[in-house]
Design a protein around this motif. Structure first.
Motif, PDB file in Angstrom:
ATOM      1  N   LYS A  39      -3.412 -12.291  -7.938  1.00 46.00           N
ATOM      2  CA  LYS A  39      -2.444 -11.216  -7.709  1.00 46.00           C
ATOM      3  C   LYS A  39      -3.052 -10.119  -6.835  1.00 46.00           C
ATOM      4  O   LYS A  39      -2.413  -9.624  -5.908  1.00 46.00           O
ATOM      5  CB  LYS A  39      -1.978 -10.615  -9.035  1.00 46.00           C
ATOM      6  CG  LYS A  39      -0.883  -9.564  -8.855  1.00 46.00           C
ATOM      7  CD  LYS A  39      -0.499  -8.920 -10.167  1.00 46.00           C
ATOM      8  CE  LYS A  39       0.402  -9.854 -10.937  1.00 46.00           C
ATOM      9  NZ  LYS A  39       0.893  -9.264 -12.195  1.00 46.00           N
ATOM     10  N   GLU A  40      -4.298  -9.751  -7.119  1.00 45.65           N
ATOM     11  CA  GLU A  40      -4.974  -8.727  -6.307  1.00 45.65           C
ATOM     12  C   GLU A  40      -5.234  -9.232  -4.895  1.00 45.65           C
ATOM     13  O   GLU A  40      -5.025  -8.498  -3.915  1.00 45.65           O
ATOM     14  CB  GLU A  40      -6.297  -8.333  -6.973  1.00 45.65           C
ATOM     15  CG  GLU A  40      -6.126  -7.595  -8.273  1.00 45.65           C
ATOM     16  CD  GLU A  40      -7.405  -7.476  -9.078  1.00 45.65           C
ATOM     17  OE1 GLU A  40      -7.550  -6.454  -9.772  1.00 45.65           O
ATOM     18  OE2 GLU A  40      -8.251  -8.396  -9.029  1.00 45.65           O
ATOM     19  N   THR A  41      -5.660 -10.484  -4.785  1.00 43.80           N
ATOM     20  CA  THR A  41      -5.907 -11.084  -3.472  1.00 43.80           C
ATOM     21  C   THR A  41      -4.615 -11.146  -2.668  1.00 43.80           C
ATOM     22  O   THR A  41      -4.583 -10.782  -1.489  1.00 43.80           O
ATOM     23  CB  THR A  41      -6.489 -12.502  -3.647  1.00 43.80           C
ATOM     24  OG1 THR A  41      -7.671 -12.419  -4.439  1.00 43.80           O
ATOM     25  CG2 THR A  41      -6.795 -13.147  -2.306  1.00 43.80           C
ATOM     26  N   GLN A  42      -3.557 -11.604  -3.318  1.00 39.83           N
ATOM     27  CA  GLN A  42      -2.256 -11.716  -2.662  1.00 39.83           C
ATOM     28  C   GLN A  42      -1.761 -10.348  -2.195  1.00 39.83           C
ATOM     29  O   GLN A  42      -1.308 -10.206  -1.057  1.00 39.83           O
ATOM     30  CB  GLN A  42      -1.257 -12.345  -3.623  1.00 39.83           C
ATOM     31  CG  GLN A  42       0.114 -12.569  -3.027  1.00 39.83           C
ATOM     32  CD  GLN A  42       1.051 -13.143  -4.067  1.00 39.83           C
ATOM     33  OE1 GLN A  42       1.373 -12.471  -5.050  1.00 39.83           O
ATOM     34  NE2 GLN A  42       1.484 -14.380  -3.857  1.00 39.83           N
ATOM     35  N   LYS A  43      -1.865  -9.359  -3.045  1.00 41.59           N
ATOM     36  CA  LYS A  43      -1.398  -8.009  -2.697  1.00 41.59           C
ATOM     37  C   LYS A  43      -2.135  -7.486  -1.462  1.00 41.59           C
ATOM     38  O   LYS A  43      -1.517  -6.959  -0.539  1.00 41.59           O
ATOM     39  CB  LYS A  43      -1.606  -7.075  -3.885  1.00 41.59           C
ATOM     40  CG  LYS A  43      -1.125  -5.675  -3.650  1.00 41.59           C
ATOM     41  CD  LYS A  43      -1.324  -4.802  -4.876  1.00 41.59           C
ATOM     42  CE  LYS A  43      -0.854  -3.388  -4.622  1.00 41.59           C
ATOM     43  NZ  LYS A  43      -1.050  -2.528  -5.789  1.00 41.59           N
ATOM     44  N   ARG A  44      -3.450  -7.670  -1.434  1.00 38.09           N
ATOM     45  CA  ARG A  44      -4.262  -7.200  -0.315  1.00 38.09           C
ATOM     46  C   ARG A  44      -3.930  -7.959   0.966  1.00 38.09           C
ATOM     47  O   ARG A  44      -3.750  -7.358   2.028  1.00 38.09           O
ATOM     48  CB  ARG A  44      -5.741  -7.363  -0.681  1.00 38.09           C
ATOM     49  CG  ARG A  44      -6.689  -7.008   0.423  1.00 38.09           C
ATOM     50  CD  ARG A  44      -8.149  -7.047  -0.007  1.00 38.09           C
ATOM     51  NE  ARG A  44      -8.557  -8.132  -0.873  1.00 38.09           N
ATOM     52  CZ  ARG A  44      -8.764  -9.384  -0.482  1.00 38.09           C
ATOM     53  NH1 ARG A  44      -8.557  -9.733   0.768  1.00 38.09           N
ATOM     54  NH2 ARG A  44      -9.181 -10.293  -1.344  1.00 38.09           N
ATOM     55  N   ASN A  45      -3.825  -9.287   0.865  1.00 35.34           N
ATOM     56  CA  ASN A  45      -3.540 -10.111   2.047  1.00 35.34           C
ATOM     57  C   ASN A  45      -2.139  -9.871   2.591  1.00 35.34           C
ATOM     58  O   ASN A  45      -1.946  -9.785   3.803  1.00 35.34           O
ATOM     59  CB  ASN A  45      -3.729 -11.595   1.714  1.00 35.34           C
ATOM     60  CG  ASN A  45      -5.180 -12.008   1.737  1.00 35.34           C
ATOM     61  OD1 ASN A  45      -5.699 -12.405   2.760  1.00 35.34           O
ATOM     62  ND2 ASN A  45      -5.849 -11.895   0.597  1.00 35.34           N
ATOM     63  N   VAL A  46      -1.147  -9.753   1.717  1.00 35.33           N
ATOM     64  CA  VAL A  46       0.235  -9.523   2.172  1.00 35.33           C
ATOM     65  C   VAL A  46       0.367  -8.133   2.789  1.00 35.33           C
ATOM     66  O   VAL A  46       1.047  -7.966   3.808  1.00 35.33           O
ATOM     67  CB  VAL A  46       1.243  -9.748   1.019  1.00 35.33           C
ATOM     68  CG1 VAL A  46       2.628  -9.275   1.407  1.00 35.33           C
ATOM     69  CG2 VAL A  46       1.271 -11.224   0.629  1.00 35.33           C
ATOM     70  N   ALA A  47      -0.307  -7.138   2.212  1.00 36.28           N
ATOM     71  CA  ALA A  47      -0.272  -5.790   2.800  1.00 36.28           C
ATOM     72  C   ALA A  47      -0.861  -5.808   4.210  1.00 36.28           C
ATOM     73  O   ALA A  47      -0.316  -5.192   5.131  1.00 36.28           O
ATOM     74  CB  ALA A  47      -1.028  -4.803   1.913  1.00 36.28           C
ATOM     75  N   ALA A  48      -1.951  -6.541   4.391  1.00 41.71           N
ATOM     76  CA  ALA A  48      -2.560  -6.661   5.720  1.00 41.71           C
ATOM     77  C   ALA A  48      -1.613  -7.368   6.683  1.00 41.71           C
ATOM     78  O   ALA A  48      -1.457  -6.943   7.837  1.00 41.71           O
ATOM     79  CB  ALA A  48      -3.887  -7.411   5.626  1.00 41.71           C
ATOM     80  N   LEU A  49      -0.971  -8.430   6.215  1.00 44.26           N
ATOM     81  CA  LEU A  49      -0.023  -9.151   7.063  1.00 44.26           C
ATOM     82  C   LEU A  49       1.150  -8.259   7.460  1.00 44.26           C
ATOM     83  O   LEU A  49       1.543  -8.222   8.632  1.00 44.26           O
ATOM     84  CB  LEU A  49       0.489 -10.405   6.352  1.00 44.26           C
ATOM     85  CG  LEU A  49       1.535 -11.220   7.110  1.00 44.26           C
ATOM     86  CD1 LEU A  49       0.989 -11.712   8.452  1.00 44.26           C
ATOM     87  CD2 LEU A  49       2.018 -12.380   6.258  1.00 44.26           C
ATOM     88  N   LYS A  50       1.686  -7.516   6.511  1.00 49.37           N
ATOM     89  CA  LYS A  50       2.815  -6.623   6.825  1.00 49.37           C
ATOM     90  C   LYS A  50       2.410  -5.547   7.821  1.00 49.37           C
ATOM     91  O   LYS A  50       3.200  -5.181   8.700  1.00 49.37           O
ATOM     92  CB  LYS A  50       3.368  -6.007   5.541  1.00 49.37           C
ATOM     93  CG  LYS A  50       4.142  -7.000   4.700  1.00 49.37           C
ATOM     94  CD  LYS A  50       4.709  -6.354   3.454  1.00 49.37           C
ATOM     95  CE  LYS A  50       5.539  -7.350   2.657  1.00 49.37           C
ATOM     96  NZ  LYS A  50       6.151  -6.731   1.464  1.00 49.37           N
ATOM     97  N   LEU A  51       1.193  -5.061   7.718  1.00 45.53           N
ATOM     98  CA  LEU A  51       0.695  -4.075   8.680  1.00 45.53           C
ATOM     99  C   LEU A  51       0.622  -4.677  10.080  1.00 45.53           C
ATOM    100  O   LEU A  51       1.079  -4.072  11.053  1.00 45.53           O
ATOM    101  CB  LEU A  51      -0.687  -3.569   8.249  1.00 45.53           C
ATOM    102  CG  LEU A  51      -1.337  -2.532   9.146  1.00 45.53           C
ATOM    103  CD1 LEU A  51      -0.547  -1.226   9.133  1.00 45.53           C
ATOM    104  CD2 LEU A  51      -2.773  -2.280   8.694  1.00 45.53           C
ATOM    105  N   VAL A  52       0.096  -5.882  10.176  1.00 43.05           N
ATOM    106  CA  VAL A  52       0.009  -6.574  11.476  1.00 43.05           C
ATOM    107  C   VAL A  52       1.407  -6.857  12.019  1.00 43.05           C
ATOM    108  O   VAL A  52       1.674  -6.669  13.212  1.00 43.05           O
ATOM    109  CB  VAL A  52      -0.825  -7.868  11.342  1.00 43.05           C
ATOM    110  CG1 VAL A  52      -0.715  -8.726  12.572  1.00 43.05           C
ATOM    111  CG2 VAL A  52      -2.279  -7.535  11.044  1.00 43.05           C
TER     112      VAL A  52
END
Length: 114
Positions: A39-52
């Motif tokens: 869940k923490e990994t997903q949250k961090r990765n999805v936030a980065a993707l949304k920023l990009v």
């Protein structure tokens, strides 16, 4: 961008890595001491993707990552992507996925090659 990094597993040796992975995929909150949950990994990765996605709208991008990081992003957009799908990609290198978005709206993903 460092937020696309793989999860931190923890400080201890894991004798049965497949069992550990399966447990994490069954319980996205499960983690070892000093490690990250999916869940923490997903949250961090999805936030980065949304920023990009917001920064580079309407552009084609290539983002590299490890299997768990990529799998957690796919699972966010397609919850049917679970441990069984992850186990199939885990030994594949490279595992290439094409994800399509309209702006920040997710449309689909396709496995391009194994």
């Amino acid at each position: 961008m460092s937020d696309f990094r793989e999860r931190k597993i923890g400080d201890e040796w894991i004798s049965n890595f497949h069992e550990y992975c399966e447990r994490q995929w069954e319980d996205f909150d499960y983690k070892l001491r000093n490690g990250e949950s999916l869940k923490e990994t997903q949250k961090r990765n999805v936030a980065a993707l949304k920023l990009v996605l917001s920064k580079y709208q309407d552009q084609t991008m290539i983002i590299g990552g490890h299997g768990t990081a990529i799998g957690s992003v796919i699972n966010y957009y397609d919850p049917s992507f679970k441990y069984e799908a992850f186990a199939m990609i885990q030994p594949k290198n490279p595992f290439i996925v094409k994800m399509n978005f309209d702006g920040e709206k997710y449309l689909e993903y396709k496995v391009v090659t194994f």
